[in-house]
Design a protein around this motif. Structure first.
Motif, PDB file in Angstrom:
ATOM      1  N   ALA A  67       0.833  -1.209   0.000  1.00 33.85           N
ATOM      2  CA  ALA A  67       0.000   0.000   0.000  1.00 33.85           C
ATOM      3  C   ALA A  67       0.864   1.254   0.000  1.00 33.85           C
ATOM      4  O   ALA A  67       0.541   2.240  -0.676  1.00 33.85           O
ATOM      5  CB  ALA A  67      -0.937  -0.007   1.204  1.00 33.85           C
ATOM      6  N   ARG A  68       1.965   1.224   0.742  1.00 33.91           N
ATOM      7  CA  ARG A  68       2.876   2.385   0.745  1.00 33.91           C
ATOM      8  C   ARG A  68       3.470   2.613  -0.644  1.00 33.91           C
ATOM      9  O   ARG A  68       3.544   3.744  -1.127  1.00 33.91           O
ATOM     10  CB  ARG A  68       3.978   2.170   1.783  1.00 33.91           C
ATOM     11  N   LEU A  69       3.870   1.519  -1.291  1.00 35.89           N
ATOM     12  CA  LEU A  69       4.409   1.652  -2.648  1.00 35.89           C
ATOM     13  C   LEU A  69       3.314   2.078  -3.625  1.00 35.89           C
ATOM     14  O   LEU A  69       3.579   2.816  -4.573  1.00 35.89           O
ATOM     15  CB  LEU A  69       5.050   0.332  -3.083  1.00 35.89           C
ATOM     16  N   GLY A  70       2.081   1.623  -3.388  1.00 35.84           N
ATOM     17  CA  GLY A  70       0.961   2.065  -4.220  1.00 35.84           C
ATOM     18  C   GLY A  70       0.761   3.564  -4.123  1.00 35.84           C
ATOM     19  O   GLY A  70       0.495   4.239  -5.120  1.00 35.84           O
ATOM     20  N   LYS A  71       0.916   4.110  -2.923  1.00 37.23           N
ATOM     21  CA  LYS A  71       0.772   5.560  -2.749  1.00 37.23           C
ATOM     22  C   LYS A  71       1.905   6.317  -3.452  1.00 37.23           C
ATOM     23  O   LYS A  71       1.698   7.417  -3.962  1.00 37.23           O
ATOM     24  CB  LYS A  71       0.693   5.909  -1.269  1.00 37.23           C
ATOM     25  N   VAL A  72       3.095   5.709  -3.500  1.00 39.57           N
ATOM     26  CA  VAL A  72       4.201   6.318  -4.253  1.00 39.57           C
ATOM     27  C   VAL A  72       3.842   6.352  -5.733  1.00 39.57           C
ATOM     28  O   VAL A  72       3.995   7.382  -6.405  1.00 39.57           O
ATOM     29  CB  VAL A  72       5.524   5.549  -4.027  1.00 39.57           C
ATOM     30  N   ARG A  73       3.353   5.233  -6.247  1.00 40.61           N
ATOM     31  CA  ARG A  73       2.943   5.189  -7.660  1.00 40.61           C
ATOM     32  C   ARG A  73       1.855   6.221  -7.932  1.00 40.61           C
ATOM     33  O   ARG A  73       1.871   6.894  -8.966  1.00 40.61           O
ATOM     34  CB  ARG A  73       2.427   3.799  -8.027  1.00 40.61           C
ATOM     35  N   LEU A  74       0.918   6.346  -7.018  1.00 42.25           N
ATOM     36  CA  LEU A  74      -0.164   7.308  -7.172  1.00 42.25           C
ATOM     37  C   LEU A  74       0.387   8.730  -7.276  1.00 42.25           C
ATOM     38  O   LEU A  74      -0.043   9.510  -8.132  1.00 42.25           O
ATOM     39  CB  LEU A  74      -1.135   7.184  -5.998  1.00 42.25           C
ATOM     40  N   ALA A  75       1.360   9.069  -6.444  1.00 44.46           N
ATOM     41  CA  ALA A  75       1.978  10.396  -6.516  1.00 44.46           C
ATOM     42  C   ALA A  75       2.672  10.603  -7.864  1.00 44.46           C
ATOM     43  O   ALA A  75       2.601  11.690  -8.454  1.00 44.46           O
ATOM     44  CB  ALA A  75       2.967  10.578  -5.366  1.00 44.46           C
ATOM     45  N   ILE A  76       3.317   9.552  -8.373  1.00 51.05           N
ATOM     46  CA  ILE A  76       3.970   9.640  -9.688  1.00 51.05           C
ATOM     47  C   ILE A  76       2.918   9.878 -10.766  1.00 51.05           C
ATOM     48  O   ILE A  76       3.076  10.747 -11.618  1.00 51.05           O
ATOM     49  CB  ILE A  76       4.794   8.370  -9.983  1.00 51.05           C
TER      50      ILE A  76
END
Length: 195
Positions: free
Chosen positions: A67-76
């Motif tokens: 989920a944390r990495l998903g939020k990084v992708r979302l910011a990208i």
């Protein structure tokens, strides 16, 4: 879940989202399903929905790496590179050897035009997992950004061999080489026209 994965791999994102939503109805607290739906929703530019799914997963498991990495992708995806950088640095602080985190660090470095760091991070990923298609696509993007379209296409072909039928990779291969600008100026003076 398997139906969703197959649909996602084939680029059929609405179908993948529907399959994941059916799975979520069967297991509403399953964080893997929440993260999968978040990624599919984000890929379809449903950014608010994606964020909600990642937040739901984090409410169940506060340090959940996916989920944390998903939020990084979302910011990208939203073009918020500074927020993505802050989040990935936080993730790398707790999971420095995570392949997906290293790949996202490389992708963010590429967006920051820090090509040296991007290349180092992509190479670290490939050192751990030589069949990482995302890293090969990233290397292709890096080479294309540096103006070497031939080398970029070679990296994309290697990635496509690992993930045959990937719509994203096929699209990159089909893209024409970036145009390089050219400006020619000339001037002439002739005695025939008296200057």
């Amino acid at each position: 879940m398997e139906e969703g994965r197959r649909s996602r791999a084939a680029g059929q994102l609405p179908e993948a989202e529907n399959a994941y939503r059916r799975a979520l109805r069967l297991a509403p607290k399953n964080t893997d399903i929440l993260v999968a739906i978040g990624l599919v929703a984000g890929s379809q530019q449903k950014f608010d929905h994606a964020g909600q799914f990642f937040d739901q997963a984090l409410a169940i498991r506060p340090r959940l790496l996916g989920a944390r990495l998903g939020k990084v992708r979302l910011a990208i995806w939203q073009g918020d590179v500074p927020r993505a950088r802050a989040m990935i640095d936080d993730v790398l602080g707790t999971a420095p050897d995570n392949v997906e985190a290293m790949a996202l660090d490389a992708r963010i470095s590429l967006l920051e035009q820090d090509y040296t760091r991007a290349e180092q991070s992509f190479q670290r990923v490939l050192a751990v997992d030589s069949h990482n298609a995302e890293a090969l696509v990233g290397i292709g993007d890096l080479r294309r950004a540096r103006g070497d379209d031939f080398a970029a296409r070679e990296a994309y072909r290697q990635a496509l061999a690992i993930e045959p039928g990937s719509a994203d990779i096929v699209q990159r291969l089909a893209a024409p080489p970036p145009r390089k600008w050219r400006l020619d100026l000339g001037s002439e003076v002739s005695d025939l026209t008296a200057g």
